[in-house]
Write a protein that holds these residues in place. Structure first.
Motif, PDB file in Angstrom:
ATOM      1  N   THR A 132       0.839  -1.194   0.000  1.00 37.26           N
ATOM      2  CA  THR A 132       0.000   0.000   0.000  1.00 37.26           C
ATOM      3  C   THR A 132       0.880   1.254   0.000  1.00 37.26           C
ATOM      4  OG1 THR A 132      -0.091  -0.224   2.411  1.00 37.26           O
ATOM      5  CG2 THR A 132      -1.915  -1.167   1.140  1.00 37.26           C
ATOM      6  N   ARG A 133       0.241   2.411   0.141  1.00 32.95           N
ATOM      7  CA  ARG A 133       0.975   3.683   0.164  1.00 32.95           C
ATOM      8  C   ARG A 133       0.718   4.414   1.486  1.00 32.95           C
ATOM      9  NH1 ARG A 133       2.538   5.955  -4.979  1.00 32.95           N
ATOM     10  NH2 ARG A 133       2.147   4.512  -6.687  1.00 32.95           N
ATOM     11  N   PRO A 134       1.111   3.834   2.597  1.00 34.49           N
ATOM     12  CA  PRO A 134       0.836   4.474   3.894  1.00 34.49           C
ATOM     13  C   PRO A 134       1.839   5.580   4.190  1.00 34.49           C
ATOM     14  CG  PRO A 134       2.047   2.452   4.247  1.00 34.49           C
ATOM     15  CD  PRO A 134       1.791   2.542   2.751  1.00 34.49           C
ATOM     16  N   ALA A 135       1.491   6.443   5.129  1.00 33.08           N
ATOM     17  CA  ALA A 135       2.455   7.408   5.654  1.00 33.08           C
ATOM     18  C   ALA A 135       3.515   6.634   6.438  1.00 33.08           C
ATOM     19  CB  ALA A 135       1.742   8.411   6.556  1.00 33.08           C
ATOM     20  N   GLY A 136       4.688   7.235   6.574  1.00 30.06           N
ATOM     21  CA  GLY A 136       5.738   6.587   7.350  1.00 30.06           C
ATOM     22  C   GLY A 136       6.880   6.041   6.518  1.00 30.06           C
ATOM     23  N   ILE A 137       6.795   6.209   5.191  1.00 27.68           N
ATOM     24  CA  ILE A 137       7.891   5.774   4.315  1.00 27.68           C
ATOM     25  C   ILE A 137       8.617   7.026   3.836  1.00 27.68           C
ATOM     26  CG2 ILE A 137       8.533   4.528   2.225  1.00 27.68           C
ATOM     27  CD1 ILE A 137       5.965   2.909   2.518  1.00 27.68           C
ATOM     28  N   PHE A 138       9.894   7.135   4.186  1.00 30.71           N
ATOM     29  CA  PHE A 138      10.669   8.330   3.883  1.00 30.71           C
ATOM     30  C   PHE A 138      11.981   7.953   3.206  1.00 30.71           C
ATOM     31  CE2 PHE A 138       8.453   8.820   7.930  1.00 30.71           C
ATOM     32  CZ  PHE A 138       7.737   9.999   7.768  1.00 30.71           C
ATOM     33  N   THR A 155       9.608   9.062  13.043  1.00 33.18           N
ATOM     34  CA  THR A 155       9.322   7.664  13.374  1.00 33.18           C
ATOM     35  C   THR A 155       9.780   7.364  14.795  1.00 33.18           C
ATOM     36  OG1 THR A 155       9.808   5.351  12.797  1.00 33.18           O
ATOM     37  CG2 THR A 155      11.512   6.967  12.356  1.00 33.18           C
ATOM     38  N   LYS A 156       9.126   6.401  15.414  1.00 31.53           N
ATOM     39  CA  LYS A 156       9.544   5.964  16.748  1.00 31.53           C
ATOM     40  C   LYS A 156      10.158   4.569  16.715  1.00 31.53           C
ATOM     41  CE  LYS A 156       6.089   8.726  19.216  1.00 31.53           C
ATOM     42  NZ  LYS A 156       4.922   8.702  20.150  1.00 31.53           N
ATOM     43  N   ARG A 157       9.810   3.797  15.687  1.00 29.25           N
ATOM     44  CA  ARG A 157      10.301   2.426  15.581  1.00 29.25           C
ATOM     45  C   ARG A 157      10.412   2.127  14.081  1.00 29.25           C
ATOM     46  NH1 ARG A 157      10.096  -2.595  18.456  1.00 29.25           N
ATOM     47  NH2 ARG A 157       9.478  -4.350  17.138  1.00 29.25           N
ATOM     48  N   CYS A 158      11.649   2.010  13.586  1.00 25.12           N
ATOM     49  CA  CYS A 158      11.799   1.964  12.127  1.00 25.12           C
ATOM     50  C   CYS A 158      12.793   0.911  11.660  1.00 25.12           C
ATOM     51  CB  CYS A 158      12.233   3.334  11.605  1.00 25.12           C
ATOM     52  SG  CYS A 158      13.923   3.787  12.053  1.00 25.12           S
ATOM     53  N   VAL A 159      12.686   0.645  10.369  1.00 28.28           N
ATOM     54  CA  VAL A 159      13.629  -0.194   9.623  1.00 28.28           C
ATOM     55  C   VAL A 159      14.265   0.691   8.569  1.00 28.28           C
ATOM     56  CG1 VAL A 159      13.768  -2.050   7.899  1.00 28.28           C
ATOM     57  CG2 VAL A 159      12.465  -2.392  10.016  1.00 28.28           C
ATOM     58  N   ARG A 223      -1.193   4.621   8.102  1.00 24.37           N
ATOM     59  CA  ARG A 223       0.180   4.684   8.600  1.00 24.37           C
ATOM     60  C   ARG A 223       0.817   3.300   8.487  1.00 24.37           C
ATOM     61  NH1 ARG A 223       4.076   8.626  10.470  1.00 24.37           N
ATOM     62  NH2 ARG A 223       5.824   7.296  11.060  1.00 24.37           N
ATOM     63  N   LEU A 224       2.092   3.271   8.192  1.00 19.14           N
ATOM     64  CA  LEU A 224       2.822   2.010   8.105  1.00 19.14           C
ATOM     65  C   LEU A 224       2.709   1.251   9.422  1.00 19.14           C
ATOM     66  CD1 LEU A 224       4.929   0.436   6.241  1.00 19.14           C
ATOM     67  CD2 LEU A 224       6.679   1.513   7.651  1.00 19.14           C
ATOM     68  N   LEU A 251       9.729   3.379   7.640  1.00 19.87           N
ATOM     69  CA  LEU A 251      10.692   2.734   6.749  1.00 19.87           C
ATOM     70  C   LEU A 251      11.517   3.849   6.115  1.00 19.87           C
ATOM     71  CD1 LEU A 251      11.894   0.362   5.120  1.00 19.87           C
ATOM     72  CD2 LEU A 251      10.018   0.677   3.467  1.00 19.87           C
ATOM     73  N   ILE A 252      12.819   3.823   6.362  1.00 15.98           N
ATOM     74  CA  ILE A 252      13.729   4.840   5.841  1.00 15.98           C
ATOM     75  C   ILE A 252      14.497   4.233   4.677  1.00 15.98           C
ATOM     76  CG2 ILE A 252      15.544   6.484   6.406  1.00 15.98           C
ATOM     77  CD1 ILE A 252      13.003   6.823   8.081  1.00 15.98           C
ATOM     78  N   LEU A 253      14.446   4.896   3.526  1.00 19.80           N
ATOM     79  CA  LEU A 253      15.079   4.374   2.312  1.00 19.80           C
ATOM     80  C   LEU A 253      16.394   5.078   2.035  1.00 19.80           C
ATOM     81  CD1 LEU A 253      11.916   4.302   0.041  1.00 19.80           C
ATOM     82  CD2 LEU A 253      12.879   2.393   1.327  1.00 19.80           C
ATOM     83  N   SER A 254      17.462   4.295   1.964  1.00 16.26           N
ATOM     84  CA  SER A 254      18.772   4.812   1.559  1.00 16.26           C
ATOM     85  C   SER A 254      19.277   3.907   0.439  1.00 16.26           C
ATOM     86  CB  SER A 254      19.738   4.810   2.752  1.00 16.26           C
ATOM     87  OG  SER A 254      20.991   5.315   2.381  1.00 16.26           O
ATOM     88  N   VAL A 255      18.586   3.992  -0.698  1.00 11.99           N
ATOM     89  CA  VAL A 255      18.771   3.009  -1.766  1.00 11.99           C
ATOM     90  C   VAL A 255      19.416   3.603  -3.017  1.00 11.99           C
ATOM     91  CG1 VAL A 255      16.985   1.415  -0.994  1.00 11.99           C
ATOM     92  CG2 VAL A 255      16.348   3.390  -2.385  1.00 11.99           C
ATOM     93  N   GLY A 256      20.180   4.653  -2.833  1.00 13.09           N
ATOM     94  CA  GLY A 256      20.944   5.177  -3.956  1.00 13.09           C
ATOM     95  C   GLY A 256      20.525   6.566  -4.384  1.00 13.09           C
TER      96      GLY A 256
END
Length: 424
Positions: A132-138, A155-159, A223-224, A251-256
């Motif tokens: 889905t497209r929830p809030a919480g993906i940055f 975020t308080k608890r993230c991957v 929300r995620l 979910l924090i994206l550091s994918v390039g």
């Protein structure tokens, strides 16, 4: 129409350095920046580690940028902020740059352009995460903006997906602000960030790193609520039976990062598939005469010090081109650089024939981790230059200065570069 010798598009570290160099060379310069303030991404990078190469001291991002901004202000270099380039086109022997801002649309004329537009982050959809497209993906940069500039904990608890440097730095930053970072997941079998960031940001804070793992799915409506992670094989495909759920709200994206070159496309600037930036020569001029590229728009750098270096070189040569002081004898003759598959990329890709007796700076990355590596340059099948490295890693860009005047370079020749591992 307002005229300048050099127009610099982008007011980050590369653009600021280019503008200062062009100004010192005697050119009238204009900087065009789309954000409210000069400084680029450095404005939100409050951690230190910047300036070690250039200034010999640790600076935060804002401190590093401010040294250049102060000089721009002191020298009275013209700049526009909150301004967007809507069109670039050739105009006689120069260029017409259309800009929109609060004052409306204005056209500017330039003898030369410096593209210092930086890069952007890949998003969840660009790495094919389902759900889905929830809030919480940055993206990591967006999370950094929220935390460092807006004072909001996203975020308080993230991957964290991806072990790029911004992601590693944000793992530490979020932990310091009280968030729980459950782990950093990297699809590749080796980390993508600098070694110092792996140690200082993960190991020092006991944040686990999972290599050959990725996020395959996200869950949540508004929300995620969770992500699914799985181990991947050598082809980066999820391994059946390894998927597991992790409850989280971020979910924090550091994918390039991808060099941002949409404006270059308006002028038909050819791109290099490997570096994702323009094909350029040792003067940082693209294959469109009078258009120069530098910084992360040319290729993604590890250190801002080298971003500034390429900006200075591009600005200096742009100024010389704009006022007709560049040595353009045999201007159409360039020697191609041929890099074998051991390179992830090599920049620049060409050497101007009339500069064959000068020094030039090369930037490159190896395609994979190599130990006891030897960098070689060959002319006509004969090795004329070697440089040894104890180790080369794709995440760590290498800078190399070669004095081409020492070697028998002939018109129409081709320089071939290779990296090989050697025993012992």
């Amino acid at each position: 129409m307002k005229a300048y010798e050099v127009i610099v598009i982008g007011g980050g570290p590369a653009g600021l350095a280019a503008a200062l160099a062009a100004h010192r060379a005697g050119s009238r310069v204009l900087i065009i920046e789309r954000e409210e303030r000069l400084g680029g991404i450095l404005k939100q990078c409050i951690h230190d580690g910047f300036g070690l190469v250039r200034f010999g001291e640790k600076l935060s991002g804002p401190e590093y940028a401010e040294r250049f901004i102060d000089e721009v202000l002191e020298l009275g270099i013209n700049f526009l902020t909150t301004s967007f380039v809507t069109e670039l086109k050739k105009d006689g022997g120069g260029f017409c740059v259309s800009v929109v801002n609060r004052d409306g649309v204005t056209d500017y004329q330039a003898g030369a352009l410096v593209l210092a537009t930086g890069c952007r982050e890949r998003t969840a959809r660009q790495v094919l995460i389902h759900g889905t497209r929830p809030a919480g993906i940055f993206t990591a940069g967006t999370a950094q903006h929220f935390t460092n500039l807006l004072g909001q904990l996203p975020t308080k608890r993230c991957v964290i997906l991806g072990s790029g440097d911004i992601g590693l730095i944000m793992a530490r930053r979020l932990t310091l602000e009280g968030a729980e970072v459950l782990g950093v997941y990297e699809a590749k079998p080796t980390p993508s960030g600098l070694t110092r960031n792996l140690v200082q940001c993960l190991e020092d804070f006991d944040i686990p790193l999972y290599l050959s793992h990725t996020v395959t799915r996200v869950f949540g409506e508004e929300r995620l609520t969770a992500v699914e992670v799985a181990q991947v094989d050598e082809q980066m495909k999820p391994v059946p039976g390894t998927a597991r759920m992790i409850e989280c709200d971020g979910l924090i994206l550091s994918v390039g990062l991808i060099p941002e070159n949409e404006v270059a496309g308006q002028l038909g600037v050819p791109m290099d598939r490997a570096s994702k930036g323009p094909v350029c020569d040792n003067r940082f001029m693209t294959q469109v005469p009078g258009v120069f590229s530098c910084g992360n728009a040319l290729h993604v750098n590890d250190l801002v010090d080298y971003v500034s270096e390429s900006g200075e070189l591009a600005g200096r040569y742009a100024a010389a081109y704009a006022v007709g002081k560049a040595d353009d004898s045999d201007s159409g003759v360039c020697l191609g650089f041929s890099a074998d598959e051991s390179f992830l990329y090599l920049v620049p890709q060409q050497l101007r024939y009339q500069d064959r007796d000068k020094k030039a700076v090369l930037y490159f990355r190896s395609r994979k981790v190599l130990k006891n590596a030897v960098f070689t340059m060959s002319i006509g099948g004969k090795v004329v230059y070697t440089r040894k490295y104890s180790q080369l890693k794709p995440p760590e860009m290498e800078r190399l200065e070669i004095d081409f005047g020492k070697y028998p370079i002939q018109r129409g020749g081709q320089l071939r570069f290779e990296i090989k591992e050697v025993m012992g």
